[in-house]
Scaffold this motif. Structure first.
Motif, PDB file in Angstrom:
ATOM      1  N   ASP A 169      46.604  33.344  28.870  1.00  0.00           N
ATOM      2  CA  ASP A 169      45.702  32.419  28.418  1.00  0.00           C
ATOM      3  C   ASP A 169      44.523  32.734  28.442  1.00  0.00           C
ATOM      4  O   ASP A 169      43.546  32.119  28.289  1.00  0.00           O
ATOM      5  CB  ASP A 169      46.154  31.258  29.228  1.00  0.00           C
ATOM      6  N   THR A 170      44.133  34.130  28.940  1.00  0.00           N
ATOM      7  CA  THR A 170      42.877  34.375  29.334  1.00  0.00           C
ATOM      8  C   THR A 170      42.191  35.604  28.294  1.00  0.00           C
ATOM      9  O   THR A 170      42.341  36.361  27.567  1.00  0.00           O
ATOM     10  CB  THR A 170      42.895  35.337  30.720  1.00  0.00           C
ATOM     11  N   LEU A 171      40.810  35.108  28.256  1.00  0.00           N
ATOM     12  CA  LEU A 171      39.731  36.017  27.382  1.00  0.00           C
ATOM     13  C   LEU A 171      38.972  36.861  28.213  1.00  0.00           C
ATOM     14  O   LEU A 171      38.431  36.182  29.191  1.00  0.00           O
ATOM     15  CB  LEU A 171      39.177  35.047  26.116  1.00  0.00           C
ATOM     16  N   MET A 172      38.225  37.921  27.695  1.00  0.00           N
ATOM     17  CA  MET A 172      37.376  38.652  28.340  1.00  0.00           C
ATOM     18  C   MET A 172      36.017  38.635  27.749  1.00  0.00           C
ATOM     19  O   MET A 172      36.316  38.982  26.403  1.00  0.00           O
ATOM     20  CB  MET A 172      37.770  39.988  28.861  1.00  0.00           C
ATOM     21  N   ILE A 173      34.848  38.440  28.105  1.00  0.00           N
ATOM     22  CA  ILE A 173      33.546  38.455  27.344  1.00  0.00           C
ATOM     23  C   ILE A 173      33.034  39.576  27.923  1.00  0.00           C
ATOM     24  O   ILE A 173      32.677  39.669  28.954  1.00  0.00           O
ATOM     25  CB  ILE A 173      32.828  37.241  27.243  1.00  0.00           C
ATOM     26  N   ASP A 212      47.793  28.494  24.578  1.00  0.00           N
ATOM     27  CA  ASP A 212      46.299  28.292  24.020  1.00  0.00           C
ATOM     28  C   ASP A 212      45.529  29.502  25.022  1.00  0.00           C
ATOM     29  O   ASP A 212      45.647  29.233  26.210  1.00  0.00           O
ATOM     30  CB  ASP A 212      45.775  26.895  23.973  1.00  0.00           C
ATOM     31  N   PHE A 213      44.291  29.917  24.532  1.00  0.00           N
ATOM     32  CA  PHE A 213      43.302  30.490  25.533  1.00  0.00           C
ATOM     33  C   PHE A 213      42.672  29.268  26.289  1.00  0.00           C
ATOM     34  O   PHE A 213      42.279  28.375  25.789  1.00  0.00           O
ATOM     35  CB  PHE A 213      42.376  31.282  24.674  1.00  0.00           C
ATOM     36  N   LYS A 214      42.773  29.339  27.398  1.00  0.00           N
ATOM     37  CA  LYS A 214      42.162  28.375  28.640  1.00  0.00           C
ATOM     38  C   LYS A 214      41.040  28.985  29.497  1.00  0.00           C
ATOM     39  O   LYS A 214      40.412  28.276  30.135  1.00  0.00           O
ATOM     40  CB  LYS A 214      43.506  27.865  29.492  1.00  0.00           C
ATOM     41  N   ARG A 215      40.838  30.051  29.670  1.00  0.00           N
ATOM     42  CA  ARG A 215      40.042  30.785  30.452  1.00  0.00           C
ATOM     43  C   ARG A 215      39.445  31.802  29.869  1.00  0.00           C
ATOM     44  O   ARG A 215      39.833  32.843  29.363  1.00  0.00           O
ATOM     45  CB  ARG A 215      41.078  31.177  31.741  1.00  0.00           C
ATOM     46  N   ALA A 216      38.100  31.864  30.131  1.00  0.00           N
ATOM     47  CA  ALA A 216      37.200  33.068  29.848  1.00  0.00           C
ATOM     48  C   ALA A 216      36.699  33.755  31.027  1.00  0.00           C
ATOM     49  O   ALA A 216      36.190  33.175  31.953  1.00  0.00           O
ATOM     50  CB  ALA A 216      36.235  32.594  28.951  1.00  0.00           C
ATOM     51  N   VAL A 217      36.757  35.130  31.223  1.00  0.00           N
ATOM     52  CA  VAL A 217      36.344  35.887  32.311  1.00  0.00           C
ATOM     53  C   VAL A 217      35.023  36.581  31.660  1.00  0.00           C
ATOM     54  O   VAL A 217      35.250  37.231  30.603  1.00  0.00           O
ATOM     55  CB  VAL A 217      37.291  36.950  32.629  1.00  0.00           C
ATOM     56  N   ILE A 218      34.030  36.306  32.171  1.00  0.00           N
ATOM     57  CA  ILE A 218      32.470  37.002  31.645  1.00  0.00           C
ATOM     58  C   ILE A 218      32.360  38.081  32.719  1.00  0.00           C
ATOM     59  O   ILE A 218      32.174  38.005  33.841  1.00  0.00           O
ATOM     60  CB  ILE A 218      31.646  35.864  31.794  1.00  0.00           C
ATOM     61  N   GLN A 239      40.100  43.767  20.499  1.00  0.00           N
ATOM     62  CA  GLN A 239      38.470  43.290  20.627  1.00  0.00           C
ATOM     63  C   GLN A 239      37.820  42.838  19.299  1.00  0.00           C
ATOM     64  O   GLN A 239      37.781  43.706  18.571  1.00  0.00           O
ATOM     65  CB  GLN A 239      37.795  44.383  21.135  1.00  0.00           C
ATOM     66  N   VAL A 240      37.225  41.698  19.328  1.00  0.00           N
ATOM     67  CA  VAL A 240      36.243  41.293  18.308  1.00  0.00           C
ATOM     68  C   VAL A 240      34.675  41.293  18.478  1.00  0.00           C
ATOM     69  O   VAL A 240      34.679  41.000  19.646  1.00  0.00           O
ATOM     70  CB  VAL A 240      36.506  39.921  17.783  1.00  0.00           C
ATOM     71  N   GLU A 255      32.608  34.026  35.936  1.00  0.00           N
ATOM     72  CA  GLU A 255      31.775  35.267  36.075  1.00  0.00           C
ATOM     73  C   GLU A 255      32.331  36.264  36.994  1.00  0.00           C
ATOM     74  O   GLU A 255      32.461  35.767  38.198  1.00  0.00           O
ATOM     75  CB  GLU A 255      30.365  35.294  36.134  1.00  0.00           C
ATOM     76  N   GLN A 256      32.829  37.388  36.751  1.00  0.00           N
ATOM     77  CA  GLN A 256      33.575  38.262  37.811  1.00  0.00           C
ATOM     78  C   GLN A 256      33.646  39.963  37.279  1.00  0.00           C
ATOM     79  O   GLN A 256      33.603  40.181  36.189  1.00  0.00           O
ATOM     80  CB  GLN A 256      34.990  37.829  38.052  1.00  0.00           C
ATOM     81  N   ARG A 257      33.492  40.668  38.376  1.00  0.00           N
ATOM     82  CA  ARG A 257      33.761  42.006  38.129  1.00  0.00           C
ATOM     83  C   ARG A 257      35.135  42.202  37.575  1.00  0.00           C
ATOM     84  O   ARG A 257      35.883  41.402  38.172  1.00  0.00           O
ATOM     85  CB  ARG A 257      33.546  42.891  39.338  1.00  0.00           C
ATOM     86  N   ILE A 258      35.369  42.941  36.380  1.00  0.00           N
ATOM     87  CA  ILE A 258      36.667  43.431  36.002  1.00  0.00           C
ATOM     88  C   ILE A 258      37.230  44.714  36.792  1.00  0.00           C
ATOM     89  O   ILE A 258      38.333  44.732  36.476  1.00  0.00           O
ATOM     90  CB  ILE A 258      36.671  43.633  34.347  1.00  0.00           C
ATOM     91  N   THR A 259      36.298  45.217  37.502  1.00  0.00           N
ATOM     92  CA  THR A 259      36.870  46.221  38.173  1.00  0.00           C
ATOM     93  C   THR A 259      36.087  46.602  39.299  1.00  0.00           C
ATOM     94  O   THR A 259      35.056  46.587  39.363  1.00  0.00           O
ATOM     95  CB  THR A 259      37.051  47.551  37.320  1.00  0.00           C
ATOM     96  N   ASN A 260      36.829  47.315  40.507  1.00  0.00           N
ATOM     97  CA  ASN A 260      35.913  47.721  41.491  1.00  0.00           C
ATOM     98  C   ASN A 260      35.521  49.335  41.389  1.00  0.00           C
ATOM     99  O   ASN A 260      34.640  49.722  42.003  1.00  0.00           O
ATOM    100  CB  ASN A 260      36.891  47.644  42.698  1.00  0.00           C
TER     101      ASN A 260
END
Lengths: 391, 391
Positions: free
Chosen positions: B311-315, B195-201, B354-355, B233-238
């Motif tokens: 298990d990770t989604l990105m928003i 299941d998806f358990k984690r979301a990265v904003i 991506q939705v 909340e985190q940067r997805i890239t440097n």
């Protein structure tokens, strides 16, 4: 916690997931509590029935077809006691609330199924129709309703009422879904059948209406008859339709006692008003009277077959009057039942498929309804005709 | 006679009936005019393309799957010229009208498909998405839109743009149908996936928004992240996301010229503003620059895979700004394109599904949109997550 503010359900939460995808994908449906569902005990609208019957060993094939077409079964619905009423009032399980106007009865016996559909709680609902138990509540609640040709949809796993007339029927809020359920339950249409070219507007049926009711239906009748090449107003029988009701009631009552007399005598169930009297009447019916009624039924079928050529539709009002108020005295209820059955006995005695189509009126007036009947076996073509008419 | 007041269609009347019943029964869909349909000649948004290509010998398999699930193909839709734009303005075939506000562009290149869905002319529509051609018009028109994992839906019989990024995508007005089309085109979900358990904003993605836009999206972001156990909340890239756009454009441009350079040189087609310049740019790209861009893409994919655990989604926001007005000058259009692609390149370079989900605002303001991305291959689970979130 119940969310069933309409009192439509016996068991609101009983859920059977679809077995695969299909044309009823994402559709939910409720089922009159007379259909076997594996592991579930039916009430048939009477607590003594519930107590004296074991859980079902298998699910009725008609329901399995729906599950295999992607639909989800959600909930069993209130029925009039032993399906032996057209009114929708049940002293044990309550009267489901007519979503159009709570002061009106919902009609029965498939009362909860009509209300679950009319209130938008489910996409469609399954009922049974012997003497009008889908057609009447559909019309009282402003819904599309279908009674198939006798024998067209399997009654296996369905508690019987009167075998000569029992059918599985259904309710929807639009014609397309009425047809889709038909595609699943009935299969393909008859090969090489002609288009419908002729509509018979049954003058003796329409003569049961007041002028106001008659006028309210005329535009629906015209739009229907304009879809075929020719239409004519004519009597559909030289009999009084009241005689048809008598014939119907004798055969129906006799078969009901055959099916349930032993259980009634063994359990002496606590029946509500009207139901009790009707079972008592059924017990008295003599074999000679049934034989005579069956002879008359065959004559009626012959005469009707002359009118209902393969390319012919018949148009009648679904009900002869307004949806009645809740809580009328039993003798008043019986008068309405007698009048209504003059119309429902037409499909009943002849085994014909019948769609009832809601006719909305302004000014807060309750809906009325017209019905279209087709020759026996032309269920799929009738349903497709109604979709092209209404959608 | 046209009923296409929105200018969404190239051929409004082209109809292909469903091949059998299925979960898309009674659903109609339109198709971007870059998909082969047996006997039909595509425009690809340019009249020279139409003139220089023969009718298709077979229908694209993706469309066949939809027809086999019960859907009816009705009409081919306007696309930006050669799919090489995100704007939705086509000098040859007109600009489909944004159903939310006719003063705004619909977005492209799957402009007509978005408008046909947004205006309620069809239940869903098929497009292609290389650099954002489904996600952008979906967000401008207030629709659900889906870009699948790269390689997940067959591109056979689809006019290519840039092979490394091309995908088949689709538009709907609700999440359930977005998922249903996915069930048909993608098949079953991956077995044994968690299941998806984690979301990265994605903080660096959200930082492209004004405060007003940011605030408008926050409640949607919260309702999404509250459906999983943890979110951060985190940067997805440097990197600067602008660098990602450069990498994307080099590879895309090079592949576009590989696919269409010969045709462009042979026919010297009459291109509208922006398209002409982009083809000219594509022609100049050197192999060494592409090799370097591909090397950088692999590094990006490695780094993103560290974030996007199974298990990770990105928003992220779908677009970085408001839907632009019709008729902006080309240099303004290019600025918007550059900013928008900082967001669309994330799924593009990483091949992720991506939705985009519409976020309505009051006061006549145009819709905004958030997007949810999932690990590569988890398309079905992502679509099902969005249905449970939105329906």
């Amino acid at each position: 916690m119940t969310t069933d503010h309409y009192g439509a359900f016996i068991d609101e939460s009983l859920t059977v997931e679809p077995q695969k995808g299909g044309i009823l994908h994402r559709k939910t449906f409720a089922v009159k509590d007379v259909f076997h569902i594996e592991g579930h005990r039916n009430t048939a609208g009477n607590p003594h029935w519930l107590q004296s019957h074991a859980p079902a060993k298998a699910t009725a094939p008609a329901l399995v077809h729906l599950l295999q077409a992607g639909a989800t079964l959600k909930g069993t619905t209130v029925t009039d006691e032993m399906m032996y009423s057209l009114h929708g009032e049940n002293v044990h399980y309550g009267t489901p609330v007519n979503p159009f106007d709570k002061s009106l009865i919902p009609g029965g016996s498939s009362s909860g199924s009509a209300v679950a559909t009319g209130a938008g709680l489910r996409d469609f609902a399954i009922g049974t129709d012997t003497g009008g138990s889908v057609r009447i509540p559909a019309s009282y609640c402003g819904l599309f309703g279908f009674r198939p040709s006798h024998g067209k949809v399997s009654l296996e796993g369905v508690i019987p009422l009167a075998d000569s007339f029992d059918t599985v029927g259904w309710f929807t809020r639009n014609a397309a879904l009425l047809e889709d359920v038909g595609e699943v339950l009935i299969g393909d249409s008859m090969p090489d059948a002609p288009d419908f070219k002729r509509a018979v507007i049954a003058r003796d049926a329409f003569s049961l209406l007041t002028d106001t009711q008659h006028n309210a239906l005329m535009s629906a009748v015209r739009s229907c008859s304009s879809k075929v090449k020719s239409h004519e107003e004519q009597r559909i029988t030289n009999d009084d339709l009241g005689d048809w009701v008598d014939i119907f009631r004798v055969i129906q009552g006799y078969e009901i006692w055959l099916n349930h007399g032993e259980w009634v005598k063994a359990h002496e169930p606590d029946f509500g008003p009207g139901i009790r009297e009707r079972f008592h009447m059924a017990e008295q019916i003599k074999e000679a009277d049934v034989a005579e009624a069956r002879r008359r039924q065959l004559m009626i079928q012959d005469a009707t077959a002359d009118i209902m050529q393969p390319d012919t539709l018949m148009i009648i009002p679904t009900i002869a009057g307004e949806p009645p108020a809740v809580g009328l005295p039993p003798e008043e209820v019986d008068k309405i039942r007698q009048r209504t059955m003059k119309l429902t006995a037409i499909a009943g005695l002849n085994g014909l498929p019948q769609v009832t189509i809601p006719v909305k009126r302004g000014g807060g007036l309750p809906p009325l309804a017209i019905s279209i009947l087709a020759p026996k076996g032309r269920d799929r073509d009738l349903l497709s005709f109604v979709t092209s008419l209404c959608d």
